[in-house]
Design a protein around this motif. Structure first.
Motif, PDB file in Angstrom:
ATOM      1  N   ILE A 625      10.707  -3.051  -8.586  1.00 28.33           N
ATOM      2  CA  ILE A 625       9.487  -2.407  -8.261  1.00 28.33           C
ATOM      3  C   ILE A 625       8.462  -3.736  -8.076  1.00 28.33           C
ATOM      4  CG2 ILE A 625       7.567  -1.199  -9.344  1.00 28.33           C
ATOM      5  CD1 ILE A 625       9.804   0.588 -10.827  1.00 28.33           C
ATOM      6  N   ILE A 626       7.342  -3.527  -7.467  1.00 28.50           N
ATOM      7  CA  ILE A 626       6.079  -4.447  -7.553  1.00 28.50           C
ATOM      8  C   ILE A 626       4.718  -3.546  -7.148  1.00 28.50           C
ATOM      9  CG2 ILE A 626       5.056  -6.592  -6.363  1.00 28.50           C
ATOM     10  CD1 ILE A 626       8.007  -7.553  -5.703  1.00 28.50           C
ATOM     11  N   ASN A 627       4.172  -3.583  -8.030  1.00 28.19           N
ATOM     12  CA  ASN A 627       2.802  -2.627  -7.736  1.00 28.19           C
ATOM     13  C   ASN A 627       1.807  -3.681  -8.197  1.00 28.19           C
ATOM     14  OD1 ASN A 627       4.005  -0.295  -6.728  1.00 28.19           O
ATOM     15  ND2 ASN A 627       4.285   0.412  -9.132  1.00 28.19           N
ATOM     16  N   GLY A 628       0.906  -3.930  -7.084  1.00 29.27           N
ATOM     17  CA  GLY A 628      -0.358  -4.866  -7.556  1.00 29.27           C
ATOM     18  C   GLY A 628      -1.600  -4.362  -7.004  1.00 29.27           C
ATOM     19  N   LEU A 629      -2.794  -4.563  -7.833  1.00 32.51           N
ATOM     20  CA  LEU A 629      -4.107  -4.324  -7.213  1.00 32.51           C
ATOM     21  C   LEU A 629      -4.926  -5.250  -7.492  1.00 32.51           C
ATOM     22  CD1 LEU A 629      -6.252  -2.387  -6.112  1.00 32.51           C
ATOM     23  CD2 LEU A 629      -6.048  -1.184  -8.639  1.00 32.51           C
ATOM     24  N   LEU A 630      -5.807  -5.895  -6.425  1.00 36.78           N
ATOM     25  CA  LEU A 630      -6.719  -6.927  -6.637  1.00 36.78           C
ATOM     26  C   LEU A 630      -7.964  -6.379  -6.160  1.00 36.78           C
ATOM     27  CD1 LEU A 630      -7.598  -9.972  -6.964  1.00 36.78           C
ATOM     28  CD2 LEU A 630      -7.151 -10.113  -4.376  1.00 36.78           C
ATOM     29  N   ASN A 631      -9.126  -6.582  -7.286  1.00 37.13           N
ATOM     30  CA  ASN A 631     -10.372  -6.247  -6.765  1.00 37.13           C
ATOM     31  C   ASN A 631     -11.338  -7.388  -6.999  1.00 37.13           C
ATOM     32  OD1 ASN A 631     -10.558  -3.139  -6.267  1.00 37.13           O
ATOM     33  ND2 ASN A 631      -9.618  -3.117  -8.337  1.00 37.13           N
ATOM     34  N   LEU A 632     -12.005  -7.490  -5.945  1.00 42.42           N
ATOM     35  CA  LEU A 632     -12.910  -8.710  -5.895  1.00 42.42           C
ATOM     36  C   LEU A 632     -14.547  -8.268  -5.355  1.00 42.42           C
ATOM     37  CD1 LEU A 632     -13.267 -11.886  -6.225  1.00 42.42           C
ATOM     38  CD2 LEU A 632     -12.532 -11.849  -3.837  1.00 42.42           C
ATOM     39  N   LEU A 640     -13.487  -6.572  -2.053  1.00 43.91           N
ATOM     40  CA  LEU A 640     -12.413  -6.408  -1.340  1.00 43.91           C
ATOM     41  C   LEU A 640     -11.539  -5.770  -2.275  1.00 43.91           C
ATOM     42  CD1 LEU A 640     -10.065  -7.445   0.587  1.00 43.91           C
ATOM     43  CD2 LEU A 640     -10.060  -9.732  -0.744  1.00 43.91           C
ATOM     44  N   ARG A 641     -10.436  -5.045  -1.757  1.00 47.68           N
ATOM     45  CA  ARG A 641      -9.499  -4.165  -2.671  1.00 47.68           C
ATOM     46  C   ARG A 641      -8.220  -4.204  -1.881  1.00 47.68           C
ATOM     47  NH1 ARG A 641      -6.880   0.730  -3.410  1.00 47.68           N
ATOM     48  NH2 ARG A 641      -6.835   1.431  -5.434  1.00 47.68           N
ATOM     49  N   PHE A 642      -7.343  -5.015  -2.651  1.00 47.26           N
ATOM     50  CA  PHE A 642      -6.109  -5.217  -1.878  1.00 47.26           C
ATOM     51  C   PHE A 642      -5.031  -4.631  -2.876  1.00 47.26           C
ATOM     52  CE2 PHE A 642      -2.146  -7.465  -1.149  1.00 47.26           C
ATOM     53  CZ  PHE A 642      -1.932  -7.226   0.220  1.00 47.26           C
ATOM     54  N   GLU A 643      -4.027  -3.811  -2.066  1.00 47.69           N
ATOM     55  CA  GLU A 643      -3.152  -2.911  -3.182  1.00 47.69           C
ATOM     56  C   GLU A 643      -1.718  -3.265  -2.338  1.00 47.69           C
ATOM     57  OE1 GLU A 643      -2.326   1.399  -5.242  1.00 47.69           O
ATOM     58  OE2 GLU A 643      -3.277   1.220  -3.642  1.00 47.69           O
ATOM     59  N   TYR A 644      -0.683  -3.402  -3.133  1.00 47.93           N
ATOM     60  CA  TYR A 644       0.761  -3.554  -2.555  1.00 47.93           C
ATOM     61  C   TYR A 644       1.618  -2.674  -3.476  1.00 47.93           C
ATOM     62  CZ  TYR A 644       5.315  -5.345  -1.599  1.00 47.93           C
ATOM     63  OH  TYR A 644       6.605  -5.611  -0.969  1.00 47.93           O
ATOM     64  N   ARG A 648      12.095  -0.320  -4.718  1.00 51.37           N
ATOM     65  CA  ARG A 648      13.150  -0.668  -3.630  1.00 51.37           C
ATOM     66  C   ARG A 648      13.879   0.538  -3.081  1.00 51.37           C
ATOM     67  NH1 ARG A 648      17.652  -4.085  -6.546  1.00 51.37           N
ATOM     68  NH2 ARG A 648      18.126  -2.262  -7.582  1.00 51.37           N
ATOM     69  N   ASP A 649      13.942   0.493  -1.785  1.00 53.49           N
ATOM     70  CA  ASP A 649      14.953   1.646  -0.930  1.00 53.49           C
ATOM     71  C   ASP A 649      13.885   2.938  -1.153  1.00 53.49           C
ATOM     72  OD1 ASP A 649      16.977   0.012  -0.901  1.00 53.49           O
ATOM     73  OD2 ASP A 649      17.851   0.631  -2.593  1.00 53.49           O
ATOM     74  N   VAL A 650      12.693   2.891  -1.417  1.00 56.25           N
ATOM     75  CA  VAL A 650      11.900   4.154  -1.600  1.00 56.25           C
ATOM     76  C   VAL A 650      10.254   3.840  -0.743  1.00 56.25           C
ATOM     77  CG1 VAL A 650      10.524   5.919  -2.798  1.00 56.25           C
ATOM     78  CG2 VAL A 650      12.833   5.007  -3.745  1.00 56.25           C
ATOM     79  N   VAL A 651       9.733   2.877  -0.983  1.00 53.98           N
ATOM     80  CA  VAL A 651       8.430   2.591  -0.363  1.00 53.98           C
ATOM     81  C   VAL A 651       8.156   1.201  -0.465  1.00 53.98           C
ATOM     82  CG1 VAL A 651       7.159   2.891  -2.542  1.00 53.98           C
ATOM     83  CG2 VAL A 651       6.000   3.562  -0.347  1.00 53.98           C
ATOM     84  N   GLU A 652       7.277   0.847   0.598  1.00 49.74           N
ATOM     85  CA  GLU A 652       6.579  -0.479   0.605  1.00 49.74           C
ATOM     86  C   GLU A 652       5.536  -0.357   1.554  1.00 49.74           C
ATOM     87  OE1 GLU A 652       7.401  -5.315   1.588  1.00 49.74           O
ATOM     88  OE2 GLU A 652       8.980  -3.948   2.160  1.00 49.74           O
ATOM     89  N   GLN A 653       4.296  -0.292   0.967  1.00 49.09           N
ATOM     90  CA  GLN A 653       3.021  -0.072   1.535  1.00 49.09           C
ATOM     91  C   GLN A 653       1.887  -1.043   1.065  1.00 49.09           C
ATOM     92  OE1 GLN A 653       2.078   4.139   1.055  1.00 49.09           O
ATOM     93  NE2 GLN A 653      -0.106   3.667   1.160  1.00 49.09           N
ATOM     94  N   LEU A 654       1.148  -1.412   2.056  1.00 48.22           N
ATOM     95  CA  LEU A 654       0.059  -2.337   1.810  1.00 48.22           C
ATOM     96  C   LEU A 654      -1.228  -1.466   2.222  1.00 48.22           C
ATOM     97  CD1 LEU A 654       1.375  -5.261   3.949  1.00 48.22           C
ATOM     98  CD2 LEU A 654       1.089  -5.290   1.659  1.00 48.22           C
ATOM     99  N   ASN A 655      -2.078  -1.555   1.017  1.00 47.46           N
ATOM    100  CA  ASN A 655      -3.495  -0.841   1.381  1.00 47.46           C
ATOM    101  C   ASN A 655      -4.752  -2.126   0.987  1.00 47.46           C
ATOM    102  OD1 ASN A 655      -2.257   1.678   1.470  1.00 47.46           O
ATOM    103  ND2 ASN A 655      -2.000   1.635  -0.695  1.00 47.46           N
ATOM    104  N   VAL A 656      -5.624  -1.935   2.210  1.00 48.00           N
ATOM    105  CA  VAL A 656      -6.526  -2.912   1.927  1.00 48.00           C
ATOM    106  C   VAL A 656      -7.817  -2.264   2.361  1.00 48.00           C
ATOM    107  CG1 VAL A 656      -6.247  -3.863   4.387  1.00 48.00           C
ATOM    108  CG2 VAL A 656      -7.370  -5.149   2.793  1.00 48.00           C
ATOM    109  N   ARG A 672      -7.196  -0.148   5.628  1.00 45.34           N
ATOM    110  CA  ARG A 672      -5.862   0.260   6.304  1.00 45.34           C
ATOM    111  C   ARG A 672      -4.669   0.342   5.328  1.00 45.34           C
ATOM    112  NH1 ARG A 672      -2.374  -3.787  10.694  1.00 45.34           N
ATOM    113  NH2 ARG A 672      -1.375  -2.165  11.602  1.00 45.34           N
ATOM    114  N   ALA A 673      -3.929   1.462   5.528  1.00 44.06           N
ATOM    115  CA  ALA A 673      -2.586   1.611   4.964  1.00 44.06           C
ATOM    116  C   ALA A 673      -1.490   1.410   6.068  1.00 44.06           C
ATOM    117  CB  ALA A 673      -2.817   3.048   4.287  1.00 44.06           C
ATOM    118  N   TYR A 674      -0.443   0.592   5.602  1.00 45.14           N
ATOM    119  CA  TYR A 674       0.431   0.148   6.629  1.00 45.14           C
ATOM    120  C   TYR A 674       1.715   0.645   5.692  1.00 45.14           C
ATOM    121  CZ  TYR A 674       3.654  -2.610   9.779  1.00 45.14           C
ATOM    122  OH  TYR A 674       4.292  -2.681  10.788  1.00 45.14           O
ATOM    123  N   ASP A 675       2.894   1.091   6.393  1.00 42.66           N
ATOM    124  CA  ASP A 675       4.025   1.445   5.912  1.00 42.66           C
ATOM    125  C   ASP A 675       5.026   0.241   6.334  1.00 42.66           C
ATOM    126  OD1 ASP A 675       6.773   2.258   5.114  1.00 42.66           O
ATOM    127  OD2 ASP A 675       6.222   4.329   5.605  1.00 42.66           O
TER     128      ASP A 675
END
Length: 733
Positions: A625-632, A640-644, A648-656, A672-675
């Motif tokens: 699991i890697i969940n990260g949230l950056l707010n600037l 700027l808001r960046f979220e990852y 594993r084997d379930v989801v990998e998504q980028l949100n900006v 943008r939300a990218y799968d």
């Protein structure tokens, strides 16, 4: 009198009628009672009793003042005839013109070539003739209205006649909406708001278009201020592919401790449609009209004796409701993630991804050390054609005892207990009773160490029926007894460092290590119904350490504030049972060490934050699991808001999300939300917000993997939202 600076001040004690509450306001203190006249020259006229003032005339009266070049003031009637640079201000709003006849008692009069300014909503009304007919009523001839300052407004509404009531509505006859004096829309009759408080009337309309689901979609809401404690909003909505939908919202406020919202809508849907969900679970072939409806009730009452009643009920007519109306519906418009506003507490996003809804009625009673909660819950499953196997709670009652000392002993006691009747038409259902008391003994070893052993028992009973097979019902009663033992060892070590730089006075560093042991023996649970949770055996040690940095800040005025700069927690579990597991030939190796968990919250500056939680596979060496949230942010308003998100084997998504304040007038948005798993764009949003002193417009283009839509919102300062237009964009299959 002498013009060389002698100012004549006359205090006229006049028996004036009490002035009604005026629509004007004041930027200076105005005396009450007598009328004061200041001018370069003042002459008294005896018949009728009047005063003629000339040269920088300034007259103050109860609740206001009048400025002009020349004024004739009638003492008996209270009427003033003013000429030249006339300016009247009282209780907030202003009237100015070239000539005026104004009564300081009735607050009525006529102004020539004048302007009225309403401060609360920043509205200017200009007219060749302005008649003030009452406390809050104006009538203007050859007039215009705008909220733009300056002689050349960006927009205005012109009319042969404009009538306006402050804190109410204005009407325009034979009017036109103009942009920079260019007429765009002719309006034989128009109504506009001039409100500063809750008032009955139409709210801004909404336009939309959807080529496949709704067609033209037009909404015209009407607001009714029923009383000081209740209001109604009627949501008239026409969809040319489906028909007319009527919705109504009731908001009521019975007091600080009792309030609520009720909403319902109805549509006789005339659209023929055949469709199937992507997973094939749902199918419909509608050839006739269908009744489509929804309702929602959110109510809360807090009684004086600590009893709290909370009702949250929501239901829709069919599983397709949110799929068909996902472009716009009441629930999307009133969704609140935090739910901290009394009349905006819809706790779900009503879109096509909604899988279920829980309707609940909850009654709680709080004591200092205890809590009693009775819950009734009904769940609608929107992913299945039938709700027969969905578990309902009719009811669920829980009693909780907070951790507290046992009288005259060093021991602590706490308990969780629950009684429930779980119901479903098909499957396991029945009674459930569970009680789990725990006794612990907190021991301090010196200043830095704390040791807490504990012993707990969990007794569970059930009376269940199995109706999976409608031809054969199986009833069974049984119980399960579990116990657990455990202990927790903690310490808290702190040190304070003096910094005295960058506004930081001091920093406190705290280290909190913790080791916890828990043992729960194996108990066979094969015969339990599936509404009874499974309790796995345990024999494990969990160890963790928390590092916390807290800053003390002192500003230029000596004020002190605190902020947590960093919180970092690391933890892992060691499974003793796994370490002792017997290994038969060909079995997997023992893996007693659990995953390494980490959680971080970093806020070195109020405009910067970084948070995340991570789980590392101890034996595989890769991340689970890697969940990260950056707010600037910056002081100007850029962000700027960046979220990852990765599991594993379930989801990998980028949100900006990016918000750029290009100028004081222009903002740009991008999201943008990218799968990453499917290698596809989930949603991309482009937005532009352009604002002027008296209007702003926002344009948003949304591009998803299966749809493309736009939204335009135009807002006029002082009048509110002029329009909202939304619809689909060609180009998506």
């Amino acid at each position: 009198m002498n013009r060389c600076g002698t100012i004549i001040l006359l205090a006229l004690v006049i028996s004036l009628m009490p002035a009604p509450c005026s629509v004007f306001a004041l930027s200076r203190d105005i005396p009450s009672g007598p009328v004061h006249i200041e001018a370069e020259r003042v002459r008294y006229v005896s018949d009728p009793e009047a005063y003629e003032a000339e040269g920088d005339v300034h007259i103050t009266f109860e609740g206001g003042y009048l400025d002009a070049d020349r004024v004739m003031f009638d003492v008996a009637s209270g009427e003033a005839e003013a000429e030249g640079n006339v300016f009247i201000k009282s209780d907030g709003d202003t009237v100015e013109g070239s000539k005026a006849r104004f009564n300081i008692i009735t607050k009525q009069g006529v102004i020539s070539r004048g302007t009225v300014f309403f401060r609360e909503n920043h509205l200017f009304l200009r007219g060749e003739t302005i008649e003030k007919r009452g406390e809050n009523d104006y009538s203007l001839l050859d007039a215009d209205v705008t909220s733009c300052s300056g002689k050349s407004p960006d927009w205005k509404i012109t009319g042969r006649r404009i009538d306006v009531t402050v804190d109410g509505y204005g009407t325009v006859r034979h009017g036109a909406f103009r942009v920079k004096d260019i007429p765009l829309i002719y309006m034989p009759y128009m109504v506009f708001p001039a409100k500063t408080t809750r008032q009955t009337g139409f709210l801004p309309p909404r336009w939309g278009f959807s080529s496949d689901k709704l067609g033209w979609d037009i909404g015209i809401p009407f607001y009714w201020a029923v009383s000081e404690s209740a209001d109604l909003t009627f949501y008239q909505r026409y969809m040319d592919k489906r028909g007319f939908q009527e919705g109504v919202e009731l908001r009521y406020y019975l007091g600080e401790n009792s309030f609520g919202t009720f909403y319902t809508d109805y549509l006789r849907d005339g659209m023929d449609v055949t469709s199937r969900t992507g997973d094939g679970e749902l199918f419909r072939d509608w050839k006739d009209s269908h009744d489509r409806w929804s309702y929602y009730l959110d109510h809360e009452t807090l009684f004086d004796n600590g009893i709290n009643l909370m009702t949250n009920v929501k239901k829709v007519s069919d599983n397709w409701y949110f799929r068909d109306f996902e472009s716009h519906n009441y629930y999307l418009e009133h969704y609140s993630e935090k739910g901290d506003r009394p009349f905006r507490r819809v706790d779900f996003e009503g879109d096509a991804y909604l899988s279920s809804l829980n309707s609940t009625v909850r009654l709680t009673k709080d004591w200092e050390q205890f809590n009693l909660t009775a819950l009734g819950q009904y769940t609608d499953n929107y992913r299945s054609h039938s709700n027969d196997t969905t578990l309902q709670k009719y009811p669920e009652v829980s009693f909780t005892a907070m951790k507290q000392p046992i009288v005259d002993t060093p021991f602590d006691f706490e308990m969780d207990s629950t009684y429930a009747y779980y119901y479903r038409t098909a499957g396991h259902r029945g009674h459930y009773l569970d009680a789990a008391p725990t006794v612990s003994l907190p021991l301090n070893a010196g200043r830095y160490f704390r040791f807490i052993p504990e012993l707990g028992i969990r007794e569970t009973r059930w009376d269940a029926a199995d109706t999976t097979d409608s031809r054969r019902r199986r009833d069974r009663q049984d119980n399960r007894t579990l116990y657990h033992v455990g202990a927790t060892f903690t310490s808290d070590i702190q040190r304070i460092f003096s910094v005295n730089k960058w506004g930081v006075d001091k920093i406190r560093h705290s280290i909190r290590p913790e080791v916890a042991y828990r043992y729960l023996p194996y108990v066979s649970q094969d015969d339990r119904p599936n509404y009874v949770p499974f309790e796995d055996e345990e024999n494990r040690v969990t160890y963790s350490v928390i590092n916390t940095f807290t800053g003390r800040f002192r500003d230029e005025d000596g004020n002190v504030s605190y902020r947590e700069l960093l919180n970092l927690k690391l933890g892992q579990t060691y499974d003793i049972r796994e370490a002792r597991r017997t290994l038969p030939p060909g079995a997997d190796k023992r893996r007693p060490f659990g995953d390494i968990d980490a959680k971080i919250d970093l806020t070195p500056h109020p405009l910067f934050s970084l948070g995340g939680d991570l789980t590392l596979d101890t034996y595989g060496g890769d991340w689970k699991i890697i969940n990260g949230l950056l707010n600037l942010r910056d002081p100007r308003g850029d962000s700027l808001r960046f979220e990852y998100r990765y599991t594993r084997d379930v989801v990998e998504q980028l949100n900006v999300d990016v918000h750029a304040k290009i100028t004081d007038q222009l903002d740009l948005f991008f999201g943008r939300a990218y799968d990453e798993v499917e290698k596809r764009n989930l949603e991309t949003r482009y937005g532009v917000l352009y604002r002027k002193q008296c209007w702003d417009t926002e344009f948003v283009l949304t591009d998803s993997h299966d749809d493309r839509s736009f939204m335009v919102i135009v807002t006029l300062a002082g009048l509110g939202r002029l329009m909202r237009v939304e619809g689909g964009v060609p180009g998506r299959d």
